[in-house]
Design a protein around this motif. Structure first.
Motif, PDB file in Angstrom:
ATOM      1  N   THR A 142       4.327  -8.865   5.435  1.00 16.11           N
ATOM      2  CA  THR A 142       4.163  -9.288   4.041  1.00 16.11           C
ATOM      3  C   THR A 142       2.974  -8.633   3.352  1.00 16.11           C
ATOM      4  O   THR A 142       2.905  -8.606   2.124  1.00 16.11           O
ATOM      5  N   GLY A 143       2.018  -8.134   4.138  1.00 17.35           N
ATOM      6  CA  GLY A 143       0.792  -7.593   3.560  1.00 17.35           C
ATOM      7  C   GLY A 143      -0.228  -8.656   3.221  1.00 17.35           C
ATOM      8  O   GLY A 143      -1.306  -8.349   2.685  1.00 17.35           O
ATOM      9  N   ASN A 144       0.065  -9.922   3.525  1.00 14.41           N
ATOM     10  CA  ASN A 144      -0.873 -11.003   3.242  1.00 14.41           C
ATOM     11  C   ASN A 144      -2.089 -10.920   4.166  1.00 14.41           C
ATOM     12  O   ASN A 144      -1.959 -10.652   5.359  1.00 14.41           O
ATOM     13  N   HIS A 192      -2.656 -13.009  -1.060  1.00 16.46           N
ATOM     14  CA  HIS A 192      -1.286 -12.510  -1.097  1.00 16.46           C
ATOM     15  C   HIS A 192      -1.253 -11.052  -1.534  1.00 16.46           C
ATOM     16  O   HIS A 192      -2.181 -10.560  -2.194  1.00 16.46           O
ATOM     17  N   ASN A 193      -0.188 -10.390  -1.172  1.00 19.49           N
ATOM     18  CA  ASN A 193      -0.023  -8.985  -1.543  1.00 19.49           C
ATOM     19  C   ASN A 193      -0.032  -8.798  -3.053  1.00 19.49           C
ATOM     20  O   ASN A 193      -0.347  -7.722  -3.557  1.00 19.49           O
ATOM     21  N   SER A 194       0.280  -9.862  -3.782  1.00 16.07           N
ATOM     22  CA  SER A 194       0.276  -9.820  -5.245  1.00 16.07           C
ATOM     23  C   SER A 194      -1.130  -9.873  -5.828  1.00 16.07           C
ATOM     24  O   SER A 194      -1.325  -9.649  -7.018  1.00 16.07           O
ATOM     25  N   ASP A 200      -4.329  -3.047   7.475  1.00 10.90           N
ATOM     26  CA  ASP A 200      -2.955  -3.471   7.246  1.00 10.90           C
ATOM     27  C   ASP A 200      -1.982  -2.512   7.926  1.00 10.90           C
ATOM     28  O   ASP A 200      -2.388  -1.626   8.687  1.00 10.90           O
TER      29      ASP A 200
END
Length: 341
Positions: free
Chosen positions: A69-71, A89-91, A268
């Motif tokens: 997820t990249g979190n 979060h990735n966002s 990551d």
């Protein structure tokens, strides 16, 4: 990464292939390249570009990344020494994970896509929807934890007992693991070597052995942690952002990101480097190639590109403009270039 390279190549192509570009446009484009290349970090033939600074209210500690997820998960320590487990979060959104008990740290089993939470009430599994379920109850504060490469075993460090426990059989079997007396920053590589930090000094318990040894080549009293990348390489970083690669019991210095006061770091799935300092999480984007090749001057190399000639021609003006804004500097340089032409 590819986007950054494409942008750089686009700027270069625009400058070199457009014969009618006016001086103002040229100065603006060259300023973009200069800004990119001046912040490029070169570490052992790896290239990193400072990308994002995410401000936080406290000190990020014990960072981990869920590669799917990249979190980014970390413990946020406030000035009052209160701790919360936080997910970036990735966002770019920050979220406090409200788990039962006091959240201490996290560990990510990237093989099985499971995020574990260490609390003073045992170990929990964190789900993608933000919910969680208890994995095992210890009866002791769980400060740190790590999971073996295949996910079959978990090692946890507890407080105030200051001991390490090994958990197997899906959380049902718990036994003392006396080989490691106190496991700050527990990490396991794909060969089941266990790394940990004691008084900011790094040690390794090699698979099959019973006595941990100090890792040679790493500074004492300055280490922030050890991280295993997706490519199974083992990296270590000290509080001055010096990066090392670890091969079992020895380490080799690679270079520095030029950041002081590092408290934690992680990588990551794309080997981008995340660094936690007081008040912020910094992200350095990894590049496969040097986006500034041909646009930086080396010793005994003739200035052959327009970018190099431009930098040489105006280098004596930089000090005079040191206190002006970027826009003002570009405007001034544009006016000077018009006068010269």
């Amino acid at each position: 990464m590819e986007k950054l390279l494409l942008i750089t190549l686009s700027i270069i192509t625009t400058i070199e292939s457009n014969p009618v570009i006016n001086p103002r446009q040229k100065v603006m484009l060259l300023a973009d390249i200069d800004q990119l290349c001046s912040k490029l970090v070169v570490i052992d033939n790896m290239f990193f570009k400072f990308d994002i600074q995410k401000n936080v209210s406290g000190i990020p500690a014990d960072m981990n990344v869920h590669w799917k997820t990249g979190n980014v998960f970390f413990t946020l320590i406030s000035e009052e020494m209160k701790m919360n487990i936080v997910v970036l979060h990735n966002s770019g959104e920050l979220e406090i994970i409200k788990v039962a008990g006091l959240g201490q740290s996290t560990s990510v089993d990237n093989l099985n896509d499971i995020v574990y939470l260490a609390t003073d009430n045992g170990v929990y599994k964190y789900k993608d929807d933000g919910s969680f379920e208890q994995y095992t109850a210890i009866g002791e504060d769980v400060m740190y934890l790590t999971v073996s490469a295949d996910g079959s075993a978990m090692f946890i460090a507890t407080w105030p007992q200051n001991r390490v426990l090994k958990i197997t059989n899906d959380g049902q079997k718990i036994e003392l693991f006396p080989a490691i007396p106190n496991g700050h920053g527990l990490t396991i590589d794909t060969r089941d070597n266990i790394y940990f930090v004691a008084t900011k000094t790094s040690y390794v318990l090699k698979n099959g052995e019973s006595i941990p040894i100090k890792i040679k080549g790493l500074p004492s009293n300055k280490m922030t942690g050890i991280f295993v990348s997706r490519s199974d390489a083992v990296y270590a970083m000290d509080e001055n952002s010096n990066l090392f690669i670890v091969n079992a019991e020895t380490a080799r210095y690679l270079g520095s990101f030029g950041i002081e006061g590092v408290n934690s770091f992680a990588m990551d799935a794309a080997d981008n480097v995340l660094i936690g300092v007081k008040g912020a999480v910094l992200k350095f984007t990894a590049l496969e190639q040097n986006p500034c090749i041909g646009y930086t001057k080396t010793e005994n190399q003739e200035d052959t590109t327009e970018y190099k000639r431009h930098k040489s021609r105006h280098s004596h003006r930089k000090h005079a403009r040191a206190t002006t804004s970027t826009t003002e500097a570009v405007e001034e340089e544009y006016e000077e270039e018009l006068e010269e032409e």
